[in-house]
Design a protein around this motif. Structure first.
Motif: not given
Length: 284
Positions: A11, A58, A103
């Motif tokens: 990420s 993430k 996101e």
């Protein structure tokens, strides 16, 4: 030194926090996550603390890294020194997937449907920050976790270490969870052959999409949050209509299981990859 076992996820640091993007984080079966700097071409911080494999990672919009693990926990890390900030506990089995309410805007940064180009990294950072703040509004960034225990949790980690909601209904493990681009919905893909739709703010159950005849591996949203795509062991992709809660399109074509699906951020194309070693591009 790098990871000692295979890599399970990567990420990038969001562009509104740092432009141009220099750092990304990787998660691994070895139980660590590592922050890498591309200009130094090396690992700058190792995030150690999980007792089993890290399955997903993430990099959040507020500068926090989230890691989900087979040790049943989700950990939050700050990114200047790699210190553990908070631990989110509740799952009774492996955490398989994490989704952030922000996101889509993190993924697209300064770019939107207009196709506008930018003259400098500073300008990109500024526009990306505006888009992020607009998307977030005055609500905290939300996280959803999906697990081998058949359940999901909705978290507001900046506010509490306790989940806001426990989301139950799947009859098998939850393989993939994903927020819609507008943050209004959460979708989940399960080995019980169903895709489920949930309210992205409350975690309340909305609908189940049934039609796949095998486990559902991955899901992806259209840019306008109106359609949901799923890929399955049954070799098909399916497109679901969020308004009618029904199947909109069946996309056969792969000769075997479909492992990966992704809808392009401009909403016009879908890519899929399967066990048949074929990549397919589907045009809207």
């Amino acid at each position: 030194m790098g990871h000692k076992k295979w890599i399970t996820g990567v990420s990038w640091e969001p562009v509104h926090l740092n432009s141009p993007c220099r750092r990304f984080v990787s998660s691994s079966k070895d139980g660590d996550a590592r922050i890498w700097d591309i200009s130094l071409r090396k690992c700058v911080i190792c995030l150690s603390g999980h007792s089993l494999a890290v399955t997903c990672v993430k990099w959040g919009g507020d500068g926090v890294i989230y890691t989900g693990s087979q040790d049943c926990t989700i950990k939050m890390w700050e990114t200047s020194q790699g210190k553990l900030i908070r631990e989110l506990k509740g799952h009774g089995h492996w955490v398989n997937s994490l989704a952030l309410s922000t996101e889509y805007v993190l993924r697209t940064g300064a770019f939107d449907h207009s196709g506008k180009q930018y003259s400098s990294p500073e300008e990109m950072k500024e526009v990306a920050l505006k888009r992020y703040n607009k998307m977030k509004g005055n609500t905290p960034e939300r996280v959803v976790s999906g697990s081998d225990d058949f359940t999901m949790f909705l978290w507001e980690p900046a506010i509490s270490k306790h989940p806001k909601a426990r989301m139950t209904g799947h009859q098998q493990l939850v393989n993939h969870v994903y927020f819609s681009p507008d943050g209004q919905w959460v979708a989940s893909a399960s080995f019980d052959k169903s895709v489920k739709l949930w309210n992205g703010s409350t975690g309340n159950f909305i609908a189940a999409f049934r039609g796949h005849v095998g486990p559902v591996y991955q899901i992806s949203w259209s840019a306008d949050s109106r359609l949901l795509l799923s890929g399955s062991k049954d070799s098909t992709l399916k497109v679901w209509d969020i308004r009618t809660k029904k199947l909109k399109e069946d996309l056969p074509g792969h000769a075997d299981e479909v492992f990966a699906v992704d809808w392009s951020p401009d909403g016009e194309k879908v890519a899929s990859g399967g066990r048949d070693r074929v990549l397919k591009l589907w045009m809207g």
